[in-house]
Design a protein around this motif. Structure first.
Motif, short mmCIF file in Angstrom:
data_model
loop_
_atom_site.label_atom_id
_atom_site.label_comp_id
_atom_site.label_asym_id
_atom_site.label_seq_id
_atom_site.Cartn_x
_atom_site.Cartn_y
_atom_site.Cartn_z
N TYR A 233 0.82 -1.23 0.00
CA TYR A 233 0.00 0.00 0.00
C TYR A 233 0.85 1.27 0.00
CZ TYR A 233 -3.52 -3.44 1.46
OH TYR A 233 -4.34 -4.53 1.55
N THR A 234 1.91 1.23 0.79
CA THR A 234 2.70 2.46 0.96
C THR A 234 3.32 2.93 -0.35
OG1 THR A 234 4.42 3.51 2.26
CG2 THR A 234 4.75 1.20 1.80
N LYS A 235 3.75 1.99 -1.19
CA LYS A 235 4.36 2.35 -2.49
C LYS A 235 3.39 3.16 -3.34
CE LYS A 235 8.46 0.30 -2.73
NZ LYS A 235 9.52 1.22 -2.35
N HIS A 236 2.15 2.73 -3.37
CA HIS A 236 1.15 3.43 -4.19
C HIS A 236 0.78 4.76 -3.55
CE1 HIS A 236 0.82 -0.15 -6.61
NE2 HIS A 236 0.70 -0.86 -5.49
N LEU A 237 0.60 4.71 -2.24
CA LEU A 237 0.20 5.94 -1.55
C LEU A 237 1.24 7.06 -1.75
CD1 LEU A 237 -1.89 7.29 0.29
CD2 LEU A 237 -0.62 6.45 2.26
N GLU A 238 2.50 6.68 -1.74
CA GLU A 238 3.56 7.68 -1.91
C GLU A 238 3.41 8.44 -3.23
OE1 GLU A 238 7.26 5.63 -1.11
OE2 GLU A 238 6.62 5.33 0.97
N ARG A 239 2.96 7.75 -4.25
CA ARG A 239 2.74 8.44 -5.54
C ARG A 239 1.62 9.46 -5.42
NH1 ARG A 239 0.33 5.99 -8.96
NH2 ARG A 239 0.12 3.96 -7.96
N TRP A 240 0.56 9.08 -4.69
CA TRP A 240 -0.58 9.98 -4.50
C TRP A 240 -0.19 11.21 -3.69
CZ3 TRP A 240 -5.59 9.67 -6.37
CH2 TRP A 240 -5.90 8.50 -7.09
N LEU A 241 0.73 10.99 -2.76
CA LEU A 241 1.11 12.09 -1.86
C LEU A 241 1.93 13.17 -2.57
CD1 LEU A 241 1.83 10.07 1.38
CD2 LEU A 241 -0.04 11.67 1.00
N LYS A 242 2.33 12.90 -3.80
CA LYS A 242 3.01 13.94 -4.59
C LYS A 242 1.99 14.99 -5.04
CE LYS A 242 6.64 10.96 -6.32
NZ LYS A 242 6.76 9.89 -7.29
N TYR A 243 0.73 14.64 -5.00
CA TYR A 243 -0.32 15.55 -5.47
C TYR A 243 -1.25 16.02 -4.35
CZ TYR A 243 1.24 14.35 -10.09
OH TYR A 243 2.03 14.20 -11.20
N PHE A 244 -1.54 15.13 -3.40
CA PHE A 244 -2.54 15.48 -2.37
C PHE A 244 -1.92 15.38 -0.97
CE2 PHE A 244 -4.87 13.64 -5.96
CZ PHE A 244 -5.85 14.61 -6.18
N PRO A 245 -2.28 16.31 -0.07
CA PRO A 245 -1.79 16.18 1.30
C PRO A 245 -2.47 15.00 1.99
CG PRO A 245 -3.37 17.98 1.15
CD PRO A 245 -3.16 17.47 -0.25
N VAL A 246 -1.82 14.45 2.99
CA VAL A 246 -2.33 13.25 3.65
C VAL A 246 -3.72 13.46 4.28
CG1 VAL A 246 -1.21 13.60 5.91
CG2 VAL A 246 -1.50 11.28 5.01
N GLU A 247 -4.03 14.71 4.64
CA GLU A 247 -5.34 15.01 5.27
C GLU A 247 -6.50 14.78 4.30
OE1 GLU A 247 -2.90 17.63 5.09
OE2 GLU A 247 -2.06 16.71 6.91
N GLN A 248 -6.19 14.74 3.01
CA GLN A 248 -7.26 14.54 2.03
C GLN A 248 -7.64 13.07 1.83
OE1 GLN A 248 -6.30 18.12 -0.43
NE2 GLN A 248 -7.54 17.02 -1.93
N PHE A 249 -6.90 12.20 2.55
CA PHE A 249 -7.18 10.76 2.46
C PHE A 249 -7.83 10.29 3.74
CE2 PHE A 249 -3.59 11.62 -0.24
CZ PHE A 249 -3.79 10.85 -1.37
N HIS A 250 -8.72 9.33 3.61
CA HIS A 250 -9.22 8.64 4.79
C HIS A 250 -9.05 7.14 4.57
CE1 HIS A 250 -11.54 7.67 8.33
NE2 HIS A 250 -12.21 6.80 7.60
N ILE A 251 -8.43 6.51 5.55
CA ILE A 251 -8.18 5.07 5.43
C ILE A 251 -9.28 4.32 6.16
CG2 ILE A 251 -6.49 3.22 5.81
CD1 ILE A 251 -5.43 5.52 4.00
N VAL A 252 -9.93 3.42 5.45
CA VAL A 252 -10.99 2.60 6.05
C VAL A 252 -10.42 1.20 6.32
CG1 VAL A 252 -13.30 1.62 5.70
CG2 VAL A 252 -12.74 3.88 4.77
N ASP A 253 -10.73 0.68 7.49
CA ASP A 253 -10.28 -0.66 7.86
C ASP A 253 -11.27 -1.68 7.27
OD1 ASP A 253 -9.69 -3.06 9.06
OD2 ASP A 253 -9.37 -2.22 11.06
N GLY A 254 -10.85 -2.29 6.17
CA GLY A 254 -11.73 -3.23 5.46
C GLY A 254 -12.03 -4.49 6.26
N ASP A 255 -11.11 -4.91 7.13
CA ASP A 255 -11.36 -6.10 7.95
C ASP A 255 -12.45 -5.78 8.99
OD1 ASP A 255 -9.40 -7.91 6.82
OD2 ASP A 255 -7.90 -6.53 7.64
N ARG A 256 -12.39 -4.56 9.51
CA ARG A 256 -13.40 -4.17 10.51
C ARG A 256 -14.74 -3.88 9.85
NH1 ARG A 256 -13.27 1.05 14.05
NH2 ARG A 256 -14.54 0.52 15.85
N LEU A 257 -14.71 -3.43 8.60
CA LEU A 257 -15.98 -3.17 7.90
C LEU A 257 -16.77 -4.48 7.75
CD1 LEU A 257 -17.25 -0.54 6.40
CD2 LEU A 257 -16.90 -1.93 4.37
N ILE A 258 -16.05 -5.59 7.73
CA ILE A 258 -16.73 -6.89 7.61
C ILE A 258 -17.39 -7.26 8.94
CG2 ILE A 258 -16.37 -9.39 7.27
CD1 ILE A 258 -14.04 -8.69 5.38
#
Ligand code: A3P
Length: 345
Positions: A233-258
């Motif tokens: 996940y971190t590899k992909h997220l790092e690419r996104w962070l070149k454009y958007f600040p981290v505050e613009q992301f929300h991480i959802v726990d998919g295991d807990r959503l189940i």
């Protein structure tokens, strides 16, 4: 004597009447109607202009039915104009991760009266051919909604596709981005299971997961295998962070959503500045499916399609251990960047 009998009868009638009214009130409350009669809080300024006319939730429920008709193309232009409906670009996008629970998240958020989902994955930003059709093409793919509502779409391929962050940034640099993740090894196996099912449907043979995930020459984790790469996940997220600040992301726990969807959905409501409207009433556990299903009202409920929640093939424990060890440092970095820690092994 007669007077006493009449008094007794009156008393009985009073008790029966109270019971009937009580039951009625209970029923109304149970179907959530009381809640829906309350006005919808205005959504925070970051979403749409303030001070727009508030629509009572009950009206929204009713209009949801109408929206459905419009989406099916059963509405005249006059009706659309009359109801002030528009096709809006998304204010939030579920960008991934594939097999993280993206469909469940979208469907559950759609329970909120101020959210309207784009039912299909649009693949606008990750598909060059679609992207070349322009932003108006994208907007026309969106469902009809009221101006104060927000549209959400999900296309999990966005998370891993190189060009997407820049393209989304160009559309709306302040857009909200949702990423739903699961324990990386489980996600990779889920990803494999989906591909395997596709092959089986076409009567094709396929490799075992172990053979794909581990390089037979080096006995190391095969980072060329897509299901493995997507879980870094971190590899992909790092690419996104070149454009958007981290505050613009929300991480959802998919295991807990189940296992416990409501608290995860409440966190998303907060992130999207939506008034809390999704309640336990809207989610019920279906023992046959083994998952939570959705309850919109007393008559309409639904579970996700059978393709969600497949049985995974058994995987060699030594391969699982190897993969978990491999993902560990990337997970640590992911926790550090996002500020959300999971108990992944
Ligand atoms: P599995 O099929 O591996 O169990 P996506 O929608 O991104 O493809 O994710 C699919 C996953 O969503 C499923 O993975 C399933 O575990 C998960 N999921 C979460 N909540 C669910 C729900 N209420 N009903 C069905 N699947 C759900």
């Amino acid at each position: 004597m007669l007077f006493k009998q009449q008094a007794l009868l009156r008393q009985k009638l009073f008790v029966l009447g109270s019971l009937a009214i009580g039951s009625l009130l209970y029923l109304v409350a149970r179907v959530g109607s009381l809640d829906r009669l309350q006005p919808l809080c205005p959504i925070d300024g970051r979403f749409g202009p303030r001070g727009q006319e508030e629509i009572p939730l009950r009206a929204l429920q009713f209009k949801r039915g109408l929206l459905h008709e419009f989406r099916k193309g059963n509405a005249t232009k006059e009706q659309i104009r009359l109801h002030n409906l528009v096709q809006q670009l998304p204010k939030a996008i579920i960008i991934g991760v594939r097999k993280g629970g993206t469909r469940a998240l979208l469907e559950m958020l759609n329970l909120h009266p101020a959210v309207v989902k784009a039912s299909q994955e649009i693949h606008f930003f990750d598909n060059d051919e679609n992207y070349a059709k322009g932003i108006e093409w994208y907007r026309k793919k969106m469902p009809f909604s009221y101006p104060h509502q927000i549209t959400i779409e999900k296309s999990p391929a966005y998370f891993i596709t190189e060009e997407v962050p820049e393209r989304i940034y160009k559309m709306n640099s302040s857009i909200k981005l949702l990423i739903i993740v699961r324990e990386p090894t489980t996600r990779a196996i889920s990803d494999y299971t989906q591909v395997l099912e596709g092959k089986e449907r076409k009567n094709k043979t396929y490799y075992k997961f172990e053979k794909l995930a581990i390089d037979p020459n080096t006995c190391e984790v095969n980072t060329k295998y897509k299901a493995v790469r997507t879980s870094i996940y971190t590899k992909h997220l790092e690419r996104w962070l070149k454009y958007f600040p981290v505050e613009q992301f929300h991480i959802v726990d998919g295991d807990r959503l189940i296992t416990e969807p409501l608290p995860e959905l409440q966190l998303v409501e907060k992130f999207l500045n939506l008034p809390p409207r999704i309640s336990q009433y809207n989610l019920y556990f279906n023992a046959t499916r083994g998952f939570y299903c959705l309850r919109f009202n007393i008559v309409f409920n639904k579970c996700l399609a059978g393709s969600k929640g497949r049985i995974h093939p058994e995987v060699d424990t030594s391969v699982i251990t190897k993969l978990r060890k491999f993902f560990h440092p990337f997970n640590q970095k992911f926790y550090q960047i996002t500020g959300r820690t999971f108990n992944w092994p």
